[in-house]
Motif scaffolding. Sequence first.
Motif, short mmCIF file in Angstrom:
data_model
loop_
_atom_site.label_atom_id
_atom_site.label_comp_id
_atom_site.label_asym_id
_atom_site.label_seq_id
_atom_site.Cartn_x
_atom_site.Cartn_y
_atom_site.Cartn_z
N ILE A 1 -40.73 36.38 -26.75
CA ILE A 1 -39.72 35.81 -25.85
C ILE A 1 -38.37 35.92 -26.54
O ILE A 1 -38.22 35.52 -27.70
CB ILE A 1 -39.97 34.32 -25.54
N ALA A 2 -37.39 36.45 -25.85
CA ALA A 2 -36.03 36.48 -26.37
C ALA A 2 -35.12 35.72 -25.41
O ALA A 2 -35.41 35.64 -24.22
CB ALA A 2 -35.54 37.92 -26.52
N MET A 3 -34.05 35.17 -25.95
CA MET A 3 -33.15 34.37 -25.12
C MET A 3 -31.71 34.75 -25.39
O MET A 3 -31.29 34.93 -26.53
CB MET A 3 -33.36 32.88 -25.40
N ILE A 4 -30.97 34.91 -24.30
CA ILE A 4 -29.53 35.11 -24.39
C ILE A 4 -28.89 33.79 -24.01
O ILE A 4 -29.08 33.30 -22.90
CB ILE A 4 -29.06 36.21 -23.41
N GLU B 1 -31.28 41.51 -38.68
CA GLU B 1 -32.20 40.45 -39.07
C GLU B 1 -33.22 40.16 -37.97
O GLU B 1 -34.40 39.91 -38.23
CB GLU B 1 -31.41 39.18 -39.40
N ALA B 2 -32.74 40.20 -36.70
CA ALA B 2 -33.66 39.98 -35.57
C ALA B 2 -34.74 41.06 -35.52
O ALA B 2 -35.84 40.82 -35.02
CB ALA B 2 -32.87 39.96 -34.27
N ILE B 3 -34.42 42.27 -36.02
CA ILE B 3 -35.39 43.37 -36.03
C ILE B 3 -36.33 43.24 -37.21
O ILE B 3 -37.56 43.33 -37.07
CB ILE B 3 -34.64 44.72 -36.06
N THR B 4 -35.79 43.03 -38.42
CA THR B 4 -36.62 43.01 -39.63
C THR B 4 -37.51 41.78 -39.72
O THR B 4 -38.53 41.81 -40.41
CB THR B 4 -35.72 43.08 -40.88
N CYS B 5 -37.16 40.72 -39.03
CA CYS B 5 -38.00 39.51 -39.04
C CYS B 5 -39.34 39.75 -38.36
O CYS B 5 -40.33 39.08 -38.67
CB CYS B 5 -37.28 38.35 -38.35
N HIS B 6 -39.35 40.65 -37.39
CA HIS B 6 -40.57 40.84 -36.59
C HIS B 6 -41.17 42.23 -36.70
O HIS B 6 -42.26 42.47 -36.19
CB HIS B 6 -40.25 40.54 -35.11
N ARG B 7 -40.47 43.16 -37.37
CA ARG B 7 -40.99 44.53 -37.48
C ARG B 7 -40.86 45.03 -38.92
O ARG B 7 -39.91 44.69 -39.62
CB ARG B 7 -40.23 45.46 -36.53
N ASP B 8 -41.83 45.83 -39.33
CA ASP B 8 -41.82 46.39 -40.68
C ASP B 8 -41.03 47.69 -40.68
O ASP B 8 -41.58 48.79 -40.50
CB ASP B 8 -43.26 46.62 -41.15
N ARG C 1 -37.61 44.26 -27.96
CA ARG C 1 -38.25 44.66 -26.69
C ARG C 1 -39.23 43.57 -26.23
O ARG C 1 -40.45 43.79 -26.16
CB ARG C 1 -38.98 45.98 -26.86
N PRO C 2 -38.73 42.39 -25.89
CA PRO C 2 -39.61 41.25 -25.59
C PRO C 2 -40.34 41.42 -24.27
O PRO C 2 -39.91 42.18 -23.39
CB PRO C 2 -38.62 40.09 -25.52
N LYS C 3 -41.46 40.69 -24.12
CA LYS C 3 -42.20 40.67 -22.86
C LYS C 3 -41.51 39.77 -21.85
O LYS C 3 -41.63 39.97 -20.64
CB LYS C 3 -43.64 40.19 -23.09
N LEU C 4 -40.80 38.75 -22.35
CA LEU C 4 -40.06 37.83 -21.47
C LEU C 4 -38.65 37.66 -22.02
O LEU C 4 -38.46 37.35 -23.19
CB LEU C 4 -40.75 36.47 -21.39
N LEU C 5 -37.67 37.90 -21.17
CA LEU C 5 -36.27 37.67 -21.53
C LEU C 5 -35.76 36.49 -20.72
O LEU C 5 -35.79 36.52 -19.48
CB LEU C 5 -35.44 38.92 -21.22
N ILE C 6 -35.32 35.45 -21.42
CA ILE C 6 -34.69 34.31 -20.76
C ILE C 6 -33.18 34.49 -20.90
O ILE C 6 -32.65 34.50 -22.02
CB ILE C 6 -35.14 32.97 -21.37
N ALA C 7 -32.51 34.67 -19.80
CA ALA C 7 -31.07 34.95 -19.80
C ALA C 7 -30.33 33.75 -19.23
O ALA C 7 -30.36 33.51 -18.03
CB ALA C 7 -30.79 36.20 -18.98
N ASP C 8 -29.71 32.96 -20.11
CA ASP C 8 -28.98 31.75 -19.70
C ASP C 8 -27.51 32.10 -19.55
O ASP C 8 -26.77 32.16 -20.53
CB ASP C 8 -29.19 30.64 -20.73
N GLU C 9 -27.08 32.35 -18.33
CA GLU C 9 -25.69 32.75 -18.03
C GLU C 9 -25.29 33.98 -18.85
O GLU C 9 -24.26 33.98 -19.53
CB GLU C 9 -24.72 31.59 -18.31
N GLU D 1 -40.51 48.74 -19.89
CA GLU D 1 -41.33 47.90 -20.76
C GLU D 1 -42.20 46.89 -20.00
O GLU D 1 -42.98 46.16 -20.63
CB GLU D 1 -40.43 47.12 -21.75
N GLY D 2 -42.04 46.79 -18.68
CA GLY D 2 -42.75 45.76 -17.93
C GLY D 2 -42.25 44.37 -18.26
O GLY D 2 -42.96 43.37 -18.14
N MET D 3 -40.98 44.28 -18.71
CA MET D 3 -40.40 43.01 -19.15
C MET D 3 -40.17 42.08 -17.97
O MET D 3 -39.68 42.49 -16.92
CB MET D 3 -39.08 43.28 -19.88
#
Length: 611
Positions: free
Chosen positions: A103-106, A126-133, A183-191, A215-217
Amino acid sequence: MVEISNGNLQVEAPVLSVKDLTTSFKVGDEWRSVVKGVSFDVAPRETVAIVGESGSGKSVTSLSIMRLLPQNSSRIEGSVKLNGRELLTLGSEDMRKVRGNEIAMIFQEPMTSLNPIFPIGKQIAEAITCHRDVSTAEAKAEVLRLLDKVRIPNARNRFDDYPHQFSGGMRQRVMIAMALASRPKLLIADEPTTALDVTIQGQILDLIKVLQDEEGMAVLFITHDMGVVAEVSDRTIVMFRGEAVETGSTDDIFNRGKHPYTRALLSAVPKLGSMGGRERPMRFPVIDIVTGETRIPETEAGGVDNARRPVLEVKNLTTRFDIHSGLLGRKSGAVHAVENVSFDLREGETLALVGESGCGKSTTGRSITRLVEPTAGAISLDGYDVVNLNRTALRKMRRSIQMVFQDPFASLDPRMSVGSAVMEPYVEHGLGPKAEARDKAADLLERVGLKADMMRRYPHEFSGGQRQRIAIARSLMLDPKVIVADEAVSALDVSIKAQVCNLLLDLQQSFNLAYLFISHDMAVVERVSHRVAVMYLGEIVEIGPRQAVFDNPQHAYTRKLMAAVPIPDPARRSLKRNVSTEEIKSPIRPVGYVPPVRQYREVSAGHLVQV
């Protein structure tokens, strides 16, 4: 992706399933519910929009899903499942792995979401390296690809720039790039498009649609812009006082909405082209949210006495920012933020400045108030020669001109109650005792749609839209003659935006206020302005009476802006805008650069266009 067999029909399981979500906050010794029993699903490739006024529970719903609320003062009940996995019972470490990856959020306010002490490239990496090698080089290459995709100009050279070096719209683009990094499965876009001008907004909406297809997001879209809702959402949830009062397909909500509050929201949506044939600004109709009846009818606002001397005159205003580089820090160039801009503004008149982020709109406003020092030009305000004022005279001059800033959270002191913040200008200028200031502040808060008993609260206790109303109230404390409104209504939901625009028009008519209205919302600009100036790369490329510019736009850039405005018509939902993604030209010029002398032709009376 899990599929459920239903006879011959294959139904995809929802990416997100929310059941009876109830969120409460502890106030004193009791719990108060701000989200009450909300339920909905979001399927793969589906966009569900949540709409409602500030304080209706939209953002709290998204924060509850992400479990970003403080544990000691909030309570989340019900069920939130992501691909069938219950999130409300996950441990903290497991939930951390979900956030930013699955899940990613804007967030609504990019400046408060970005770390001011780290370059933006490092933050996205950092957002990339935290979750991917991935290696450092691979992460940087991916960051540059994302920055190009969200149209950050000159992305490679801006990798090491800090958040404060970007405009509001560009900071929001950085946030979007960061959210899309995994490339999240769910994007929460707050404004997500609040701070973006219409051309960039169109590109971001296209980008989200493309990622959904690829991506079927799934997207949970929280916004006050009903034009955006109509164009991107498959289904819409209308929230009011913490409850989902109406849910259905976007087409049904827009064309057959049943709840009075739904009809009130839709009635307040400004529609580009609705002002055809009208010279003066028009107040918005305001609908009673209980009965659905029109409480305040649509009426024409005041005109302008062109025979009167302008209260503000700007001649050949130029503002540049030097760039230094190398070991010795020598000047290597300059950002030509505002270049040879001229206009005037009369009492009771609204001049709108429109254009893309980084075009110089905000810098023009800040130069006029001398929050930024102009490089050249002349500014006359209410008898003051603004450019040549000393410090004491400058302070006195600022009683005549006030500014409403783009980011209300950044312009309010988090340690100061809102009552003190609104009272402060009155007290600091010695206009009266504190008791008198308190009475005036309470009255102004009421007039902008808040309550006087909110004066003891602090900025963090308000929604983004409510904070913007506080900023507007504070700007009125000194009874100024000119107000520079820098995206003053961009953070407001449609119904509150209509009320605040009506308030600004009422105040203008009562006190002959002049507004320099800086905005990217072309539909609102058409509604509230007497004249319009279109800016591109620091220059005014077209200026004239609002009716002339909107009915007969002459410059190619003006036409591009208008073509990108979202239309509140669900029939356009499947359309992609295909807005040009060519890189925005840079306003950076080398040392010794002499800008060309611009020529203008007069299309009609007062309507000038750059040739």
